[in-house]
Each structure stands twice: as structure tokens, then as C-alpha cells.
Design a protein around this motif. Structure first.
Motif, PDB file in Angstrom:
ATOM      1  N   THR A 286      24.362 -16.460 -32.914  1.00  0.00           N
ATOM      2  CA  THR A 286      25.716 -15.925 -32.744  1.00  0.00           C
ATOM      3  C   THR A 286      25.681 -14.648 -31.918  1.00  0.00           C
ATOM      4  N   ARG A 287      24.738 -13.770 -32.231  1.00  0.00           N
ATOM      5  CA  ARG A 287      24.585 -12.531 -31.455  1.00  0.00           C
ATOM      6  C   ARG A 287      24.278 -12.833 -29.990  1.00  0.00           C
ATOM      7  N   ALA A 288      23.355 -13.780 -29.759  1.00  0.00           N
ATOM      8  CA  ALA A 288      22.979 -14.120 -28.388  1.00  0.00           C
ATOM      9  C   ALA A 288      24.187 -14.602 -27.597  1.00  0.00           C
ATOM     10  N   GLY A 289      25.044 -15.387 -28.236  1.00  0.00           N
ATOM     11  CA  GLY A 289      26.252 -15.830 -27.555  1.00  0.00           C
ATOM     12  C   GLY A 289      27.209 -14.683 -27.293  1.00  0.00           C
ATOM     13  N   ARG A 290      27.370 -13.826 -28.292  1.00  0.00           N
ATOM     14  CA  ARG A 290      28.270 -12.681 -28.134  1.00  0.00           C
ATOM     15  C   ARG A 290      27.821 -11.777 -26.982  1.00  0.00           C
ATOM     16  N   GLU A 291      26.503 -11.641 -26.827  1.00  0.00           N
ATOM     17  CA  GLU A 291      25.959 -10.794 -25.773  1.00  0.00           C
ATOM     18  C   GLU A 291      25.757 -11.546 -24.455  1.00  0.00           C
ATOM     19  N   ASN A 292      26.137 -12.829 -24.439  1.00  0.00           N
ATOM     20  CA  ASN A 292      26.042 -13.660 -23.233  1.00  0.00           C
ATOM     21  C   ASN A 292      24.609 -13.733 -22.708  1.00  0.00           C
ATOM     22  N   ARG A 293      23.671 -14.005 -23.625  1.00  0.00           N
ATOM     23  CA  ARG A 293      22.263 -13.986 -23.244  1.00  0.00           C
ATOM     24  C   ARG A 293      21.540 -15.318 -23.478  1.00  0.00           C
ATOM     25  N   ILE A 294      22.239 -16.381 -23.779  1.00  0.00           N
ATOM     26  CA  ILE A 294      21.553 -17.662 -23.950  1.00  0.00           C
ATOM     27  C   ILE A 294      21.287 -18.254 -22.571  1.00  0.00           C
ATOM     28  N   SER A 295      20.037 -18.155 -22.142  1.00  0.00           N
ATOM     29  CA  SER A 295      19.646 -18.652 -20.820  1.00  0.00           C
ATOM     30  C   SER A 295      19.354 -20.137 -20.847  1.00  0.00           C
ATOM     31  N   CYS A 296      18.719 -20.576 -21.915  1.00  0.00           N
ATOM     32  CA  CYS A 296      18.196 -21.939 -21.952  1.00  0.00           C
ATOM     33  C   CYS A 296      18.075 -22.383 -23.402  1.00  0.00           C
ATOM     34  N   PHE A 297      18.407 -23.643 -23.655  1.00  0.00           N
ATOM     35  CA  PHE A 297      18.246 -24.229 -24.983  1.00  0.00           C
ATOM     36  C   PHE A 297      17.298 -25.405 -24.866  1.00  0.00           C
ATOM     37  N   GLN A 298      16.210 -25.363 -25.633  1.00  0.00           N
ATOM     38  CA  GLN A 298      15.189 -26.405 -25.590  1.00  0.00           C
ATOM     39  C   GLN A 298      15.023 -27.020 -26.972  1.00  0.00           C
ATOM     40  N   ALA A 299      14.936 -28.345 -26.997  1.00  0.00           N
ATOM     41  CA  ALA A 299      14.837 -29.077 -28.250  1.00  0.00           C
ATOM     42  C   ALA A 299      13.507 -29.822 -28.331  1.00  0.00           C
ATOM     43  N   ALA A 300      12.829 -29.630 -29.448  1.00  0.00           N
ATOM     44  CA  ALA A 300      11.629 -30.395 -29.794  1.00  0.00           C
ATOM     45  C   ALA A 300      11.478 -30.331 -31.296  1.00  0.00           C
ATOM     46  N   ASP A 301      10.789 -31.300 -31.865  1.00  0.00           N
ATOM     47  CA  ASP A 301      10.613 -31.340 -33.309  1.00  0.00           C
ATOM     48  C   ASP A 301       9.266 -30.745 -33.707  1.00  0.00           C
ATOM     49  N   TRP A 302       9.165 -30.379 -34.982  1.00  0.00           N
ATOM     50  CA  TRP A 302       7.935 -29.840 -35.556  1.00  0.00           C
ATOM     51  C   TRP A 302       7.306 -30.943 -36.403  1.00  0.00           C
ATOM     52  N   VAL A 303       6.150 -31.404 -35.952  1.00  0.00           N
ATOM     53  CA  VAL A 303       5.498 -32.540 -36.595  1.00  0.00           C
ATOM     54  C   VAL A 303       4.263 -32.060 -37.343  1.00  0.00           C
ATOM     55  N   THR A 304       4.151 -32.446 -38.610  1.00  0.00           N
ATOM     56  CA  THR A 304       2.973 -32.111 -39.400  1.00  0.00           C
ATOM     57  C   THR A 304       2.286 -33.399 -39.868  1.00  0.00           C
ATOM     58  N   PRO A 305       0.944 -33.337 -40.054  1.00  0.00           N
ATOM     59  CA  PRO A 305       0.106 -32.153 -39.862  1.00  0.00           C
ATOM     60  C   PRO A 305      -0.056 -31.827 -38.388  1.00  0.00           C
ATOM     61  N   LEU A 306      -0.185 -30.524 -38.102  1.00  0.00           N
ATOM     62  CA  LEU A 306      -0.382 -30.108 -36.721  1.00  0.00           C
ATOM     63  C   LEU A 306      -1.728 -30.602 -36.220  1.00  0.00           C
ATOM     64  N   PRO A 307      -1.803 -30.951 -34.945  1.00  0.00           N
ATOM     65  CA  PRO A 307      -3.094 -31.347 -34.379  1.00  0.00           C
ATOM     66  C   PRO A 307      -4.025 -30.147 -34.264  1.00  0.00           C
ATOM     67  N   ALA A 308      -5.270 -30.405 -33.972  1.00  0.00           N
ATOM     68  CA  ALA A 308      -6.247 -29.319 -33.835  1.00  0.00           C
ATOM     69  C   ALA A 308      -5.806 -28.325 -32.777  1.00  0.00           C
ATOM     70  N   GLY A 309      -5.261 -28.805 -31.688  1.00  0.00           N
ATOM     71  CA  GLY A 309      -4.687 -27.930 -30.676  1.00  0.00           C
ATOM     72  C   GLY A 309      -3.214 -27.745 -30.968  1.00  0.00           C
ATOM     73  N   VAL A 310      -2.865 -26.645 -31.665  1.00  0.00           N
ATOM     74  CA  VAL A 310      -1.509 -26.504 -32.193  1.00  0.00           C
ATOM     75  C   VAL A 310      -0.454 -26.478 -31.097  1.00  0.00           C
ATOM     76  N   LEU A 311      -0.838 -26.154 -29.889  1.00  0.00           N
ATOM     77  CA  LEU A 311       0.130 -26.187 -28.796  1.00  0.00           C
ATOM     78  C   LEU A 311       0.715 -27.582 -28.611  1.00  0.00           C
ATOM     79  N   LEU A 312      -0.032 -28.596 -29.030  1.00  0.00           N
ATOM     80  CA  LEU A 312       0.385 -29.978 -28.798  1.00  0.00           C
ATOM     81  C   LEU A 312       1.053 -30.587 -30.025  1.00  0.00           C
TER      82      LEU A 312
END
Length: 267
Positions: free
Chosen positions: A183-209
Motif C-alpha cells: 500500500t505504501r509503495a503504491g501511495r509513493e508511486n514506486r512499484i516498478s515491477c511485479f514478479q510472480a513465482a511460487d515457493w516450492v519445498t523442499p528447497l533444492p541444494a542450490g536455493v536460487l533454483l
């Protein structure tokens, strides 16, 4: 589908011309690009490719890593590349602690000053610097900015047209203050980009993936999309996934599934 954008990371091994053709065939109008792949193909050549195909570049990833030598020149180059591509924003991953340091506060303060150093060039080329907070598990080596509040506080000294923030569901789903901060980000007009991805567990050994396609994990993706909409954001929704089991599949197959999952779980 008017807002859907395929982030290039989701189909990492799909050659850029094939990605562009696949998006056109599937009715996708936006792509988020990565500097490594763009540089390999050629910045001007990439700009012509996407422009001739009628695609919009929704973001360029990434700049930042302000703890590294030469960060000023590298980020200025990244801003120039974003401008050439017509990308409205350059995603900034701030970088981790400097070698031998344990001073997280100092590292974060340095990010704020570094962003300020880049503001004049960003304004000159018409590209917004987009600070992306990453999950705290990346704090030591990749990103000392871990919450949306921290990102907004770092952006606040600078004009909103020059500095905004990235809202990435994978990195922010855990934070119970994120809704107020959106809400604050919208009020300040600072939402540059919205990215969607899910969080899958268990995390792989390389957590970036550990990022999953929408609907494969535990994130309230539609709640995030509704929150950014309520905050006044009307821009693209990029699906950005890092996962070996996704990258190993044919690009068009991944794109088709991504679109269906986006429509089911995000839109």
C-alpha cells in the motif's frame, strides 16, 4: 493476458529468437530480459528483434551488486542497455556484504548511497532504478535488502520516477508486513515491477533454483496481485522462475504451462 509477461529466466535455455517467436505465436505481448543473454545476442540486435515482433520489454535484469569493484560503470552500462531496449526499469539486486565485513547496516546504507549516485544517469536515459528485496537467506552474499520496507526506505530520498521497487512474490511471501508496504509503495508511486513465482519445498541444494511455476507451491499469488492492483499498479505481471526441472523442458511447452498457471493462480 494483456498484462502477462514472460521473464526470460523462466525459459533460460530457449534461444532469444525462438522465445520471441514463441511469445508472438502465444499472444504474449511482454518479455522481461536478462543482460547476459541480451549481451550474447547483441543489445542493438535484441532491441530490433523485440521491436519488430511488437513485444514490449517490461524490465531488464539486473544491475546492482554494489559491493563489487567497478559497480558505478557497470550500472551505468546497464542503464544504457535498458534504454536501448526500451525497458522502463532496471532491476537492482543490491549485492551482499563486502568481503570480511559483518556490518549489515553499513552495507545497506551503502546501497542507498550507490543508488543515489546513479539517479542522474537514470533520469538522463529515462529508466527507473528498481530496488528488489530478496529473501533474507540471500542477505550475506546476494542482497542485503531483505524487505519491501527496507527497499522503500532506501528509495525514499529520491524522485519516484527515478527510483522504485520490485515486488517479487518468491522473496516477499513470508513477511507479514508486506501488505502495508505494498500500500505504501503504491501511495509513493514506486512499484516498478511485479514478479510472480511460487515457493516450492523442499528447497533444492542450490536455493536460487527453488522458484516454482504459479500454483506449484505455497504462495498466495492472487492475493499479491490483488494487493498491487489495489495499490494502483496497472503494469505487467512477469512470471520469473528459476528451476532446473523447468529449464530442462522445451521452451514452448513451458510457456504454454506458464500462461495457464498464470491465468489460474495469478490473474
Amino acid at each position: 493476458m494483456k498484462r502477462f509477461s514472460l521473464n526470460q529466466a523462466t525459459t533460460k535455455h530457449w534461444p532469444l529468437p525462438d522465445l520471441v517467436n514463441g511469445c508472438v505465436e502465444a499472444g504474449v505481448t511482454g518479455v522481461g530480459l536478462w543482460r547476459e543473454e541480451v549481451q550474447a545476442y547483441g543489445v542493438e540486435r535484441t532491441a530490433a528483434l523485440v521491436r519488430d515482433a511488437g513485444l514490449a520489454v517490461t524490465s531488464l535484469c539486473r544491475g546492482g551488486f554494489f559491493q563489487e569493484p567497478g559497480w558505478q560503470d557497470e550500472n551505468r552500462r546497464a542503464l544504457d542497455e535498458a534504454a536501448t531496449l526500451g525497458a522502463p526499469s532496471l532491476v537492482l539486486v543490491s549485492g551482499g556484504l563486502p568481503p570480511g565485513s559483518r556490518d549489515l547496516d553499513a552495507a545497506r546504507a551503502h546501497v542507498g548511497r550507490a543508488v543515489g549516485t546513479l539517479v542522474p544517469h537514470a533520469q538522463d536515459v529515462g529508466v527507473q532504478l528498481a530496488i528488489e528485496p530478496l529473501h533474507p537467506m540471500f542477505g550475506s552474499d546476494r542482497c542485503v535488502v531483505s524487505t519491501l520496507k527496507q527497499a522503500l526506505d532506501l528509495a525514499s530520498p529520491y524522485p519516484s520516477e527515478a527510483v522504485g521497487v520490485v515486488i517479487d512474490t518468491y522473496h516477499l511471501w513470508w513477511d507479514d508486513t508486506v501488505w502495508d508496504q505494498i500500500t505504501r509503495a503504491g501511495r509513493e508511486n514506486r512499484i516498478s515491477c511485479f514478479q510472480a513465482a511460487d515457493w516450492v519445498t523442499p528447497l533444492p541444494a542450490g536455493v536460487l533454483l527453488g522458484r516454482g511455476l504459479p500454483g506449484t507451491g505455497c504462495v498466495e499469488l492472487r492475493r499479491f496481485r490483488e494487493a498491487v492492483d489495489a495499490a494502483g499498479y496497472t503494469g505487467p505481471v512477469e512470471v520469473e522462475v528459476f528451476a532446473e526441472n523447468v529449464w530442462s523442458r522445451p521452451g514452448r511447452e513451458v510457456l504454454d504451462e506458464t500462461i495457464q498457471r498464470y491465468l489460474t493462480h495469478v490473474a
